[in-house]
Design a protein around this motif. Structure first.
Motif, PDB file in Angstrom:
ATOM      1  N   LEU A  48       0.829  -1.207   0.000  1.00  0.00           N
ATOM      2  CA  LEU A  48       0.000   0.000   0.000  1.00  0.00           C
ATOM      3  C   LEU A  48       0.864   1.258   0.000  1.00  0.00           C
ATOM      4  CD1 LEU A  48      -2.680  -1.122   2.616  1.00  0.00           C
ATOM      5  CD2 LEU A  48      -2.898  -1.084   0.118  1.00  0.00           C
ATOM      6  N   ASN A  49       1.982   1.194   0.663  1.00  0.00           N
ATOM      7  CA  ASN A  49       2.868   2.360   0.736  1.00  0.00           C
ATOM      8  C   ASN A  49       3.508   2.667  -0.609  1.00  0.00           C
ATOM      9  OD1 ASN A  49       4.289   4.427   2.330  1.00  0.00           O
ATOM     10  ND2 ASN A  49       6.108   3.196   1.918  1.00  0.00           N
TER      11      ASN A  49
ATOM     12  N   PHE B 214      -5.205  -5.755  10.643  1.00  0.00           N
ATOM     13  CA  PHE B 214      -5.444  -5.639   9.208  1.00  0.00           C
ATOM     14  C   PHE B 214      -6.142  -4.314   8.884  1.00  0.00           C
ATOM     15  CE2 PHE B 214      -7.960  -6.179   5.385  1.00  0.00           C
ATOM     16  CZ  PHE B 214      -7.087  -6.788   4.513  1.00  0.00           C
ATOM     17  N   ASN B 215      -7.211  -4.013   9.603  1.00  0.00           N
ATOM     18  CA  ASN B 215      -7.940  -2.770   9.340  1.00  0.00           C
ATOM     19  C   ASN B 215      -7.109  -1.541   9.695  1.00  0.00           C
ATOM     20  OD1 ASN B 215     -10.314  -4.007   8.407  1.00  0.00           O
ATOM     21  ND2 ASN B 215     -11.023  -4.377  10.506  1.00  0.00           N
ATOM     22  N   LYS B 216      -6.276  -1.666  10.708  1.00  0.00           N
ATOM     23  CA  LYS B 216      -5.421  -0.536  11.071  1.00  0.00           C
ATOM     24  C   LYS B 216      -4.458  -0.198   9.945  1.00  0.00           C
ATOM     25  CE  LYS B 216      -2.230   1.074  14.658  1.00  0.00           C
ATOM     26  NZ  LYS B 216      -1.549   0.716  15.932  1.00  0.00           N
TER      27      LYS B 216
ATOM     28  N   ASN C 199      -6.738   1.092   6.839  1.00  0.00           N
ATOM     29  CA  ASN C 199      -7.344   2.408   7.061  1.00  0.00           C
ATOM     30  C   ASN C 199      -6.317   3.536   7.059  1.00  0.00           C
ATOM     31  OD1 ASN C 199      -9.792   1.125   7.293  1.00  0.00           O
ATOM     32  ND2 ASN C 199      -9.796   1.121   9.539  1.00  0.00           N
ATOM     33  N   ARG C 200      -5.058   3.171   7.216  1.00  0.00           N
ATOM     34  CA  ARG C 200      -4.013   4.193   7.135  1.00  0.00           C
ATOM     35  C   ARG C 200      -3.916   4.776   5.723  1.00  0.00           C
ATOM     36  NH1 ARG C 200       1.378   1.658   8.816  1.00  0.00           N
ATOM     37  NH2 ARG C 200       0.134   1.305  10.699  1.00  0.00           N
ATOM     38  N   TYR C 201      -4.304   3.991   4.726  1.00  0.00           N
ATOM     39  CA  TYR C 201      -4.234   4.441   3.333  1.00  0.00           C
ATOM     40  C   TYR C 201      -5.618   4.651   2.718  1.00  0.00           C
ATOM     41  CZ  TYR C 201       0.524   2.752   3.930  1.00  0.00           C
ATOM     42  OH  TYR C 201       1.799   2.551   4.403  1.00  0.00           O
TER      43      TYR C 201
ATOM     44  N   PHE D 284      -0.056   0.600  -4.328  1.00  0.00           N
ATOM     45  CA  PHE D 284      -1.144  -0.302  -4.689  1.00  0.00           C
ATOM     46  C   PHE D 284      -2.446   0.257  -4.125  1.00  0.00           C
ATOM     47  CE2 PHE D 284      -3.873  -4.035  -4.200  1.00  0.00           C
ATOM     48  CZ  PHE D 284      -3.716  -4.644  -5.441  1.00  0.00           C
ATOM     49  N   GLU D 285      -3.424   0.534  -4.992  1.00  0.00           N
ATOM     50  CA  GLU D 285      -4.620   1.279  -4.585  1.00  0.00           C
ATOM     51  C   GLU D 285      -5.921   0.532  -4.830  1.00  0.00           C
ATOM     52  OE1 GLU D 285      -4.323   4.952  -6.684  1.00  0.00           O
ATOM     53  OE2 GLU D 285      -2.928   5.835  -5.223  1.00  0.00           O
ATOM     54  N   ASP D 286      -5.869  -0.750  -5.117  1.00  0.00           N
ATOM     55  CA  ASP D 286      -7.101  -1.515  -5.306  1.00  0.00           C
ATOM     56  C   ASP D 286      -7.589  -1.965  -3.931  1.00  0.00           C
ATOM     57  OD1 ASP D 286      -9.199  -3.053  -6.121  1.00  0.00           O
ATOM     58  OD2 ASP D 286      -8.082  -4.134  -7.669  1.00  0.00           O
ATOM     59  N   TYR D 287      -8.156  -1.008  -3.184  1.00  0.00           N
ATOM     60  CA  TYR D 287      -8.549  -1.289  -1.805  1.00  0.00           C
ATOM     61  C   TYR D 287      -9.712  -2.285  -1.722  1.00  0.00           C
ATOM     62  CZ  TYR D 287      -5.755   2.938  -1.192  1.00  0.00           C
ATOM     63  OH  TYR D 287      -4.739   3.859  -1.218  1.00  0.00           O
TER      64      TYR D 287
END
Length: 361
Positions: free
Chosen positions: A305-306, A332-334, A337-339, A309-312
């Motif tokens: 994600l950093n 996982f959610n933490k 949700n950061r991104y 990668f943006e396919d949330y």
């Protein structure tokens, strides 16, 4: 600067020829104590100059340049006195730096502040040292090559010959990591396309723009296309290993893909990371999820994600991360949700339901 030299004047003689004499006025003779003080100052100044001349080179150099060989950057410190300067230098140069070609051992606790790149020979080379990212050793320098590394677990030591396996060992190792590096004095030739390209650059620096310029450019273009083809082949092999359930081998392949990222890449949308790098990073997280190595999986997911990668939606629903989502839902959610922070906080929605009695059966 104070000029302590005596003034000289030209005094005419009777025959018209002059000579150099020192003017002394009997009515204004210089007191003896002034001459003695002047001589003492000259002696002190000469002694100080000799001391500076014989001072070791590392003490006479600016502080900001003394750590250049370590590859680390330090903020220049202005010493209050020479003694404090000596103490500061000893604390930084106390570690003996290995010579070019020497091998040295390093033990570091995770996280480590080293970034590696895959060289043309498939080995791992240091390309960045970031003390903000993790732990470092003063002897390490950009360009050094890894020769040995501690295994994923236990006391075994692996030969550092496969980039993907090296990255796997670092990520899955519990506790400290053992490394052995070979000093290369900042040589970045492992990123060059071929040796002839190095010779060509030497020519260019010398001002020689010969007829071989076009030939070298064409050869580099062909080489870059060949590297891209090899990278696609490694990526597809990793996909095959993943589909076959060989998740560890798949990680090796995907880590190799990351290490083969072309330097100085700029995409059509000015992105500095290739789409293949983003997808391979996500696939690594999926492999760790399937292996039920959740700590490494969360770290790999954060890296994916950093890097962009943006396919949330895929991250939230895809089967590849199912085990990770179900086993570590809060962590996982933490990370996610950061991104990609949700529009409505689930806890807030649940609170409204309970307040209005909508959450009751």
């Amino acid at each position: 600067h104070v000029d302590y030299s005596l003034k000289h004047t030209r005094q005419p003689k009777a025959k018209g020829r002059g000579h150099i004499t020192m003017r002394y006025n009997n009515n204004h003779r210089t007191p003896l104590f002034i001459l003695v003080a002047t001589a003492a100052l000259l002696v002190v100044a000469a002694a100080f100059s000799m001391g500076r001349a014989t001072q070791p080179a590392y003490l006479s150099a600016p502080i900001s340049t003394r750590t250049r060989s370590t590859g680390l950057a330090f903020r220049p410190i202005k010493p209050l006195c020479l003694q404090s300067q000596r103490r500061n230098v000893q604390s930084r140069v106390g570690v003996e730096m290995p010579k070019v070609g020497d091998q040295y051992e390093v033990n570091l606790d995770k996280p480590i502040g080293i970034s590696f790149a895959r060289g043309n020979d498939g080995r791992a080379y240091i390309i960045k040292l970031d003390p903000r990212k993790g732990n470092l050793d003063e002897r390490m320098e950009v360009g050094d090559v890894m020769t040995e590394i501690s295994a994923s677990f236990g006391d075994d030591v692996w030969k550092a010959q496969n980039f993907g396996q090296i990255m796997y060992a670092i990520r899955t190792r519990v506790g400290g990591c053992y490394f052995k590096f070979e000093k290369r004095d900042g040589d970045m030739g492992f990123l060059e396309m071929d040796n002839s390209d190095l010779d060509f650059k030497k020519e260019r620096r010398g001002g020689n723009y010969g007829a071989g310029t076009r030939e070298v450019q064409m050869r580099n273009y062909i080489t870059s296309k060949e590297n891209e083809r090899k990278r696609n082949e490694v990526f597809n092999t990793g996909l095959d290993d993943y589909k076959s359930g060989n998740y560890e081998d798949a990680i090796y392949k995907f880590e190799d893909v990351l290490g083969m990222e072309p330097p100085n890449y700029v995409g059509d949308n000015f992105a500095r990371i290739t789409p293949m790098y983003e997808v391979a990073s996500y696939n690594i997280a999926c492999c760790y999820s399937k292996m039920k190595n959740f700590d490494a999986g969360l770290e790999a997911l954060n890296d994916a994600l950093n890097c962009g990668f943006e396919d949330y939606e895929k991250v939230r629903t895809a089967d590849g991360l199912k085990e990770l989502r179900e086993s570590e839902p809060e962590k996982f959610n933490k990370v996610l949700n950061r991104y990609d922070e949700p529009v409505f906080d689930p806890k807030l929605v649940e609170g409204f339901k309970n307040f209005f009695g909508m959450g009751k059966n």
